[in-house]
Design a protein around this motif. Sequence first.
Motif, PDB file in Angstrom:
ATOM      1  N   GLN A 152       0.843  -1.197   0.000  1.00  0.00           N
ATOM      2  CA  GLN A 152       0.000   0.000   0.000  1.00  0.00           C
ATOM      3  C   GLN A 152       0.874   1.241   0.000  1.00  0.00           C
ATOM      4  OE1 GLN A 152      -2.628  -0.356   3.450  1.00  0.00           O
ATOM      5  NE2 GLN A 152      -4.287  -0.824   2.035  1.00  0.00           N
ATOM      6  N   ILE A 153       0.328   2.308  -0.560  1.00  0.00           N
ATOM      7  CA  ILE A 153       1.036   3.587  -0.562  1.00  0.00           C
ATOM      8  C   ILE A 153       0.163   4.649   0.090  1.00  0.00           C
ATOM      9  CG2 ILE A 153       0.286   4.275  -2.906  1.00  0.00           C
ATOM     10  CD1 ILE A 153       3.227   5.391  -3.214  1.00  0.00           C
ATOM     11  N   SER A 154       0.791   5.476   0.902  1.00  0.00           N
ATOM     12  CA  SER A 154       0.085   6.573   1.553  1.00  0.00           C
ATOM     13  C   SER A 154       0.393   7.870   0.805  1.00  0.00           C
ATOM     14  CB  SER A 154       0.542   6.663   3.007  1.00  0.00           C
ATOM     15  OG  SER A 154       0.059   7.842   3.591  1.00  0.00           O
ATOM     16  N   LEU A 155      -0.686   8.518   0.348  1.00  0.00           N
ATOM     17  CA  LEU A 155      -0.563   9.760  -0.421  1.00  0.00           C
ATOM     18  C   LEU A 155      -1.393  10.856   0.232  1.00  0.00           C
ATOM     19  CD1 LEU A 155      -1.245   8.372  -4.024  1.00  0.00           C
ATOM     20  CD2 LEU A 155       1.004   8.840  -3.006  1.00  0.00           C
ATOM     21  N   ALA A 184      -0.836  19.837  -4.931  1.00  0.00           N
ATOM     22  CA  ALA A 184       0.336  19.260  -4.270  1.00  0.00           C
ATOM     23  C   ALA A 184       0.077  17.796  -3.952  1.00  0.00           C
ATOM     24  CB  ALA A 184       0.637  20.023  -2.985  1.00  0.00           C
ATOM     25  N   ILE A 185       1.031  16.960  -4.327  1.00  0.00           N
ATOM     26  CA  ILE A 185       0.946  15.517  -4.105  1.00  0.00           C
ATOM     27  C   ILE A 185       2.057  15.140  -3.125  1.00  0.00           C
ATOM     28  CG2 ILE A 185       1.067  13.233  -5.200  1.00  0.00           C
ATOM     29  CD1 ILE A 185       0.762  15.187  -7.889  1.00  0.00           C
ATOM     30  N   SER A 186       1.681  14.662  -1.948  1.00  0.00           N
ATOM     31  CA  SER A 186       2.680  14.203  -0.981  1.00  0.00           C
ATOM     32  C   SER A 186       2.790  12.692  -1.083  1.00  0.00           C
ATOM     33  CB  SER A 186       2.263  14.560   0.445  1.00  0.00           C
ATOM     34  OG  SER A 186       2.002  15.933   0.556  1.00  0.00           O
ATOM     35  N   VAL A 187       3.991  12.207  -1.374  1.00  0.00           N
ATOM     36  CA  VAL A 187       4.246  10.762  -1.401  1.00  0.00           C
ATOM     37  C   VAL A 187       4.846  10.429  -0.042  1.00  0.00           C
ATOM     38  CG1 VAL A 187       5.431   8.882  -2.575  1.00  0.00           C
ATOM     39  CG2 VAL A 187       4.647  10.875  -3.877  1.00  0.00           C
ATOM     40  N   LEU A 188       4.067   9.765   0.815  1.00  0.00           N
ATOM     41  CA  LEU A 188       4.441   9.652   2.224  1.00  0.00           C
ATOM     42  C   LEU A 188       5.159   8.343   2.539  1.00  0.00           C
ATOM     43  CD1 LEU A 188       1.136  11.238   3.580  1.00  0.00           C
ATOM     44  CD2 LEU A 188       3.363  12.343   3.330  1.00  0.00           C
ATOM     45  N   GLN A 189       4.454   7.210   2.438  1.00  0.00           N
ATOM     46  CA  GLN A 189       5.006   5.929   2.878  1.00  0.00           C
ATOM     47  C   GLN A 189       4.561   4.801   1.959  1.00  0.00           C
ATOM     48  OE1 GLN A 189       4.677   4.819   7.191  1.00  0.00           O
ATOM     49  NE2 GLN A 189       3.307   6.570   7.195  1.00  0.00           N
ATOM     50  N   ASN A 246       8.126  10.768   2.065  1.00  0.00           N
ATOM     51  CA  ASN A 246       7.904  12.169   2.471  1.00  0.00           C
ATOM     52  C   ASN A 246       8.448  13.191   1.474  1.00  0.00           C
ATOM     53  OD1 ASN A 246       6.588  11.422   4.890  1.00  0.00           O
ATOM     54  ND2 ASN A 246       8.584  10.942   5.781  1.00  0.00           N
ATOM     55  N   GLU A 247       8.073  13.015   0.217  1.00  0.00           N
ATOM     56  CA  GLU A 247       8.415  14.034  -0.784  1.00  0.00           C
ATOM     57  C   GLU A 247       7.122  14.661  -1.309  1.00  0.00           C
ATOM     58  OE1 GLU A 247      11.515  13.478  -3.718  1.00  0.00           O
ATOM     59  OE2 GLU A 247      12.218  11.684  -2.680  1.00  0.00           O
ATOM     60  N   VAL A 248       7.190  15.954  -1.597  1.00  0.00           N
ATOM     61  CA  VAL A 248       6.006  16.678  -2.073  1.00  0.00           C
ATOM     62  C   VAL A 248       6.294  17.247  -3.460  1.00  0.00           C
ATOM     63  CG1 VAL A 248       4.338  18.517  -1.591  1.00  0.00           C
ATOM     64  CG2 VAL A 248       5.421  17.304   0.304  1.00  0.00           C
ATOM     65  N   PHE A 249       5.353  17.017  -4.395  1.00  0.00           N
ATOM     66  CA  PHE A 249       5.468  17.555  -5.748  1.00  0.00           C
ATOM     67  C   PHE A 249       4.293  18.486  -6.002  1.00  0.00           C
ATOM     68  CE2 PHE A 249       7.231  13.224  -5.749  1.00  0.00           C
ATOM     69  CZ  PHE A 249       8.552  13.540  -6.009  1.00  0.00           C
ATOM     70  N   GLY A 250       4.575  19.604  -6.642  1.00  0.00           N
ATOM     71  CA  GLY A 250       3.502  20.570  -6.886  1.00  0.00           C
ATOM     72  C   GLY A 250       3.395  20.923  -8.349  1.00  0.00           C
ATOM     73  N   ARG A 309      -4.615   9.352   2.441  1.00  0.00           N
ATOM     74  CA  ARG A 309      -5.250   8.019   2.376  1.00  0.00           C
ATOM     75  C   ARG A 309      -4.224   6.974   1.980  1.00  0.00           C
ATOM     76  NH1 ARG A 309     -10.177   7.346  -1.577  1.00  0.00           N
ATOM     77  NH2 ARG A 309      -9.570   5.178  -1.261  1.00  0.00           N
ATOM     78  N   TRP A 310      -4.508   5.732   2.369  1.00  0.00           N
ATOM     79  CA  TRP A 310      -3.737   4.583   1.894  1.00  0.00           C
ATOM     80  C   TRP A 310      -4.430   3.990   0.669  1.00  0.00           C
ATOM     81  CZ3 TRP A 310       0.951   2.993   3.572  1.00  0.00           C
ATOM     82  CH2 TRP A 310       1.395   3.448   4.818  1.00  0.00           C
ATOM     83  N   TYR A 311      -3.649   3.697  -0.356  1.00  0.00           N
ATOM     84  CA  TYR A 311      -4.173   3.092  -1.584  1.00  0.00           C
ATOM     85  C   TYR A 311      -3.489   1.742  -1.806  1.00  0.00           C
ATOM     86  CZ  TYR A 311      -5.764   7.852  -2.530  1.00  0.00           C
ATOM     87  OH  TYR A 311      -6.374   9.085  -2.446  1.00  0.00           O
ATOM     88  N   ASN A 312      -4.252   0.740  -2.198  1.00  0.00           N
ATOM     89  CA  ASN A 312      -3.673  -0.549  -2.560  1.00  0.00           C
ATOM     90  C   ASN A 312      -2.841  -0.408  -3.833  1.00  0.00           C
ATOM     91  OD1 ASN A 312      -5.116  -1.662  -0.443  1.00  0.00           O
ATOM     92  ND2 ASN A 312      -6.737  -2.504  -1.753  1.00  0.00           N
ATOM     93  N   LEU A 313      -1.700  -1.082  -3.861  1.00  0.00           N
ATOM     94  CA  LEU A 313      -0.863  -1.116  -5.064  1.00  0.00           C
ATOM     95  C   LEU A 313      -1.116  -2.430  -5.796  1.00  0.00           C
ATOM     96  CD1 LEU A 313       2.404   0.280  -3.463  1.00  0.00           C
ATOM     97  CD2 LEU A 313       1.109   1.379  -5.304  1.00  0.00           C
ATOM     98  N   LEU A 314      -1.468  -2.337  -7.058  1.00  0.00           N
ATOM     99  CA  LEU A 314      -1.737  -3.518  -7.868  1.00  0.00           C
ATOM    100  C   LEU A 314      -0.476  -3.889  -8.648  1.00  0.00           C
ATOM    101  CD1 LEU A 314      -3.883  -5.524  -8.963  1.00  0.00           C
ATOM    102  CD2 LEU A 314      -4.365  -3.849 -10.744  1.00  0.00           C
ATOM    103  N   ASN A 315       0.010  -5.105  -8.439  1.00  0.00           N
ATOM    104  CA  ASN A 315       1.199  -5.553  -9.179  1.00  0.00           C
ATOM    105  C   ASN A 315       0.886  -5.605 -10.683  1.00  0.00           C
ATOM    106  OD1 ASN A 315       2.348  -5.834  -6.675  1.00  0.00           O
ATOM    107  ND2 ASN A 315       2.555  -8.066  -6.749  1.00  0.00           N
TER     108      ASN A 315
END
Lengths: 149, 149
Positions: free
Chosen positions: B15-18, B30-35, B81-85, B133-139
């Motif tokens: 899962q990815i937290s965005l 702004a898109i925060s790529v957290l964990q 923990n990177e943020v893109f705008g 939110r946490w999103y499921n990652l699909l392989n």
Amino acid sequence: DLLSYEESVPLSCAQISLGLKYEAKEQRFAISVLQIANCSALPLPAERNIYVRVAVLPCSEATRCLFRTSGVAPQDPVQLNEVFGMHVAHNALRQKTLRVDVCVTSASGREQCLAGAQISLADVSSSGERQVRWYNLLNHTHMSNIDRK
Amino acid sequence: DLLSYEESVPLSCAQISLGLKYEAKEQRFAISVLQIANCSALPLPAERNIYVRVAVLPCSEATRCLFRTSGVAPQDPVQLNEVFGMHVAHNALRQKTLRVDVCVTSASGREQCLAGAQISLADVSSSGERQVRWYNLLNHTHMSNIDRK
């Protein structure tokens, strides 16, 4: 000025309306494929009917997880109104992703998917109420463009 | 019994937290790529750092819409923990899709994306509050499996 460019030439995308419902008592997940709007934004080959392919992924061998609607002419909006159901535990469902694609059958008989949406089911509610939303459809050409960069 | 199969062999996914935020005043998304959690569910080649590729699609030529985080070792959880705008009108943003992929650089130097999430921005709020939110990652292997069926 980037902003006025975006405003004066609005990008348009096709959208799909889906209803999602999980019935805890029967452990059944139901996906309603309702409508497609703005089909002119799809990269459609001429004179082909479109249909929607629905997959709940990852798929275990024991369960059916791949469904297709009937084919319809790409007018605006397209009314589909088909419901697909699967038997799945809520915990298992919350680790899955719903993939929805608009496809045509090519002249050679192969399935060719043109655009899609992908929906994480991590937060799927177990309330038993159908949640209906419109999702943007991303043309597959846009994905293959970034894969080549 | 399908249900007991699903329960006894729980499928797991990464899962990815965005965090997503739109500031109406500055017209900035702004898109925060957290964990990333549960990396062991990713089909990772040995001894490669992973990074996250973020694309806001469709992309107009005038705007930057493709971003990549730094590479990190695939421990659990991965902290990014990177943020893109990007500068974009709200109406234009609502017709776009956010595509997020976990990738590695292959031995030959090519970008190889392993799993992803795709988020329709049709309902993106203009409140200025960051929604995490946490999103499921699909392989990606699961997608190519259905494309072959």
